[in-house]
Design an enzyme around this catalytic site. Structure first.
Site, PDB file in Angstrom:
ATOM      1  N   GLU A  47      -4.938  53.437  10.398  1.00  0.00           N
ATOM      2  CA  GLU A  47      -4.539  52.079  10.775  1.00  0.00           C
ATOM      3  C   GLU A  47      -3.714  51.369   9.709  1.00  0.00           C
ATOM      4  OE1 GLU A  47      -7.498  53.134  10.028  1.00  0.00           O
ATOM      5  OE2 GLU A  47      -8.736  51.669   8.979  1.00  0.00           O
ATOM      6  N   CYS A  71     -13.052  57.547   8.752  1.00  0.00           N
ATOM      7  CA  CYS A  71     -13.745  57.417   7.473  1.00  0.00           C
ATOM      8  C   CYS A  71     -15.269  57.419   7.665  1.00  0.00           C
ATOM      9  CB  CYS A  71     -13.250  56.180   6.736  1.00  0.00           C
ATOM     10  SG  CYS A  71     -13.660  56.215   4.990  1.00  0.00           S
ATOM     11  N   TYR A  72     -15.942  56.292   7.492  1.00  0.00           N
ATOM     12  CA  TYR A  72     -17.388  56.254   7.746  1.00  0.00           C
ATOM     13  C   TYR A  72     -17.680  56.732   9.172  1.00  0.00           C
ATOM     14  CZ  TYR A  72     -22.102  54.379   8.458  1.00  0.00           C
ATOM     15  OH  TYR A  72     -23.440  54.243   8.759  1.00  0.00           O
ATOM     16  N   SER A 120       0.913  23.235   7.334  1.00  0.00           N
ATOM     17  CA  SER A 120       1.366  23.559   5.980  1.00  0.00           C
ATOM     18  C   SER A 120       2.861  23.841   5.963  1.00  0.00           C
ATOM     19  CB  SER A 120       0.628  24.802   5.498  1.00  0.00           C
ATOM     20  OG  SER A 120       0.992  25.905   6.311  1.00  0.00           O
ATOM     21  N   GLY A 121       3.430  23.975   7.152  1.00  0.00           N
ATOM     22  CA  GLY A 121       4.830  24.370   7.207  1.00  0.00           C
ATOM     23  C   GLY A 121       4.956  25.883   7.286  1.00  0.00           C
ATOM     24  N   GLY A 122       3.832  26.557   7.092  1.00  0.00           N
ATOM     25  CA  GLY A 122       3.821  28.018   7.160  1.00  0.00           C
ATOM     26  C   GLY A 122       3.813  28.503   8.597  1.00  0.00           C
ATOM     27  N   VAL A 123       3.930  29.809   8.724  1.00  0.00           N
ATOM     28  CA  VAL A 123       4.048  30.412  10.045  1.00  0.00           C
ATOM     29  C   VAL A 123       2.817  30.137  10.919  1.00  0.00           C
ATOM     30  CG1 VAL A 123       4.362  32.601  11.262  1.00  0.00           C
ATOM     31  CG2 VAL A 123       5.428  32.262   9.034  1.00  0.00           C
ATOM     32  N   ASP A 124       1.631  30.385  10.366  1.00  0.00           N
ATOM     33  CA  ASP A 124       0.427  30.354  11.206  1.00  0.00           C
ATOM     34  C   ASP A 124       0.150  28.988  11.806  1.00  0.00           C
ATOM     35  OD1 ASP A 124       0.416  32.724   9.858  1.00  0.00           O
ATOM     36  OD2 ASP A 124      -1.147  32.095   8.457  1.00  0.00           O
ATOM     37  N   SER A 125       0.130  27.963  10.949  1.00  0.00           N
ATOM     38  CA  SER A 125      -0.219  26.656  11.488  1.00  0.00           C
ATOM     39  C   SER A 125       0.913  26.127  12.370  1.00  0.00           C
ATOM     40  CB  SER A 125      -0.554  25.675  10.367  1.00  0.00           C
ATOM     41  OG  SER A 125       0.527  25.510   9.480  1.00  0.00           O
ATOM     42  N   THR A 126       2.152  26.457  12.045  1.00  0.00           N
ATOM     43  CA  THR A 126       3.267  25.982  12.871  1.00  0.00           C
ATOM     44  C   THR A 126       3.216  26.607  14.262  1.00  0.00           C
ATOM     45  OG1 THR A 126       4.613  25.833  10.872  1.00  0.00           O
ATOM     46  CG2 THR A 126       5.777  25.706  12.962  1.00  0.00           C
ATOM     47  N   HIS A 156      -7.441  56.647   6.655  1.00  0.00           N
ATOM     48  CA  HIS A 156      -7.275  55.474   7.521  1.00  0.00           C
ATOM     49  C   HIS A 156      -5.926  55.495   8.236  1.00  0.00           C
ATOM     50  CE1 HIS A 156     -10.856  53.198   6.352  1.00  0.00           C
ATOM     51  NE2 HIS A 156     -10.725  53.854   5.204  1.00  0.00           N
ATOM     52  N   LYS A 209      -0.692  38.373  10.827  1.00  0.00           N
ATOM     53  CA  LYS A 209       0.500  37.559  10.664  1.00  0.00           C
ATOM     54  C   LYS A 209       1.688  38.026  11.517  1.00  0.00           C
ATOM     55  CE  LYS A 209       1.989  34.509   7.503  1.00  0.00           C
ATOM     56  NZ  LYS A 209       0.850  33.831   6.933  1.00  0.00           N
TER      57      LYS A 209
END
Ligand code: XMP
Length: 510
Positions: free
Chosen positions: A171, A82-83, A223-229, A169, A366
């Site tokens: 990607e 692109c650019y 948070s119980g979410g994927v990332d922090s767990t 793009h 993620k």
């Protein structure tokens, strides 16, 4: 020994990290450098190849970011995206101009000249465009390899010098053969060797965390979410009980979520304190309608509650966060990217408590974190959880938040998710949820006129939350969910399905 990378030169694209990550997925180490990094530094790393990212600037504008032009003389293969393509064109003597028709979204790419970059790719395929400028004249030594309806210079190359340019793009996943084209560049043009896998990342991060933390303690808000767990399990693996985790219930969670999260986190052996602060949050949100204001209040209150609890942990020097790359970009932590939404993580706390940040996933997306979680033995049920925003249901109730609306939304959301799971659709979708609108509409139920609220359902496909498309749910399925919500949730008499993509919309409504 240092790994030879593919270097990605950052011109301010929101996708720069995505490019690097695609290369790593292909099994080759990749690093990002700022566009004005001295040539010597780039040379020192002995890159297999160089990729110029996209960016918001115009090459012909004053002060436009342009690399040292001697970069083209290094004999290292270059791919401009692109650019990046416009940079190559501009610096090597071609011409770039503003196009009358801006081109955003899907376009049909047609290959007009066979090349190694197209190996294994059909003559025609869909690509994702997002540009306002275009090439109008090729530099010397370049030829056109592919075109699209609005871009006669969709792929250009100087094959002798191994310099390529894509107007689209590769990607993003909407470019159907993007991965193959990047693989052809990396392996076919640059002749790179495989030198990267996720296991290496885990080993390196564990070492790094141990070294950084030393004898100090680390606290984390989960948070119980994927990332922090996953971040907590990785850190626990590195430093054991020098890590202490908190789970704060802000009263904006989904049906049964607190119990479920607590169970999951304890089963993973994490040292955990659970705090119920729901009353405080709801009180502070009273009368507040503006989305950014809600985010700020929640963020601030979260910090306050967390600070009070965390002070009980003596010797805490670090705050662990599961920050991902999209959070970094969208909160405009990256130079040159526009701020879209304020992401609520525990920003502000580190300064107040004199804590240093530990963010092992700052450069990841993620699904990379999911992959790490899998390698660490975290159950699929946790890893496959859809993302859930820090401010919770507060940004899914449009306008003011109150107990009654929370209850309506919780029930509707639960039904939607339950049906998705039953139908085997949940795991195929990036994120699905219900939104409660501040709109009332007229209905008729059992011969009686009703005047009640509207629930919007949203389900999107995405790989990283940065771009997304609405998920084509079967009509019969939507019908079933609609029926259940209207029958079972008091206060709702209409259900609509959101068919917007990101961009131009965002995933959440606020
Ligand atoms: P948007 O709505 O910006 O969402 O397209 C992209 C992804 O980020 C999540 N999201 C948030 N996560 N705090 C978070 O931790 C926030 O304030 C926030 N806002 C959006 C959203 O759920 C989606 O996965």
């Amino acid at each position: 020994m240092r790994k030879r990378p593919i270097i990605v030169v950052n011109f301010g694209s929101q996708y720069v990290q995505l490019i690097a990550r695609r290369i790593r997925e292909l099994g080759v180490y990749s690093e990002i450098v700022h566009w004005d990094t001295p040539l010597e530094e780039i040379k020192e790393r002995e890159p297999y190849g160089i990729i110029f990212s996209g960016g918001p600037a115009s090459v012909y504008a004053e002060g436009a970011p342009l690399p040292d032009p001697r970069i083209y003389e290094l004999g290292i293969p270059i791919l401009g995206i692109c650019y990046g393509l416009q940079v190559i064109t501009h610096q090597l003597g071609g011409k770039v101009a503003r196009s009358e028709k801006q081109e955003y979204g899907r376009a049909r790419l047609r290959i007009v000249k066979e090349d190694v970059i197209f190996e294994g790719i059909p003559k025609e395929s869909d690509v994702w465009m997002s540009h306002a400028d275009k090439v109008v004249e090729l530099p010397e030594g370049f030829e056109v390899l592919a075109v699209s309806e609005n871009s006669p210079y969709a792929v250009i190359a100087n094959r002798e010098k191994k310099i390529y340019g894509f107007q689209f793009h590769p990607e993003v996943t909407h470019t159907v053969y993007g991965r193959e084209m990047l693989a052809n560049f990396v392996y076919g043009v640059c002749k790179a060797e495989r030198n990267w896998e996720m296991g290496d990342f885990i080993k390196e991060k564990i070492e790094e965390i141990r070294k950084t933390v030393g004898n100090a303690k680390v606290i984390a808000a989960l948070s119980g979410g994927v990332d922090s767990t996953v971040a907590a399990v990785l850190t626990h693996r590195a430093i054991g009980d020098k890590l202490h985790c908190f789970f704060i219930d802000h009263g904006l969670l989904r049906l049964g979520e607190r119990e479920e999260v607590e169970r999951n986190l304890r089963a993973l052996g994490l040292p955990l304190t659970v705090v119920d602060a729901s009353k405080l949050f709801l009180e502070r949100l009273k009368g507040v309608e503006d989305p950014e204001e809600k985010r700020k209040i929640i963020g601030r209150t979260f910090i306050e509650v967390f600070e009070k609890e965390a002070k009980k942990i003596e010797g805490a020097e670090y705050l662990l966060q599961g920050t991902l790359y999209p959070d970094v970009v969208e909160s405009a932590g990256i130079k040159g990217s526009a701020k879209i939404k304020t992401h609520h993580n525990v920003g502000g706390l580190p300064e107040r408590m004199n804590l240093k940040l530990l963010e092992p996933f700052r450069e990841l997306f993620k699904d990379e974190v999911r992959q790490i979680g899998r390698l660490l033995g975290i159950p699929e049920e946790i890893l496959k959880r859809h993302p859930f925003p820090g401010p919770g249901l507060a940004i899914r109730i449009i306008g003011e938040v109150n107990e009654r609306d929370l209850e309506i939304l919780r029930k509707a959301d639960y039904i939607f998710i339950e049906e998705l799971k039953k139908e085997g659709l949940y795991d195929r979708i990036w994120q699905a949820f219900a939104v409660l609108l501040p709109v009332k509409s007229v209905g008729v139920m059992g011969d009686v006129r009703t005047y009640e609220k509207v629930i919007a359902l949203r389900a999107v496909e995405s790989v990283d939350g940065m771009t997304a498309d609405w998920y084509r749910l079967p009509y019969d399925f939507l019908d079933r969910v609609m029926r259940r919500i209207i029958n079972e949730v008091e206060g709702v008499n209409r259900v609509v399905y959101d068919v917007s993509s990101k961009p131009p919309s965002t995933i959440e409504w606020e």
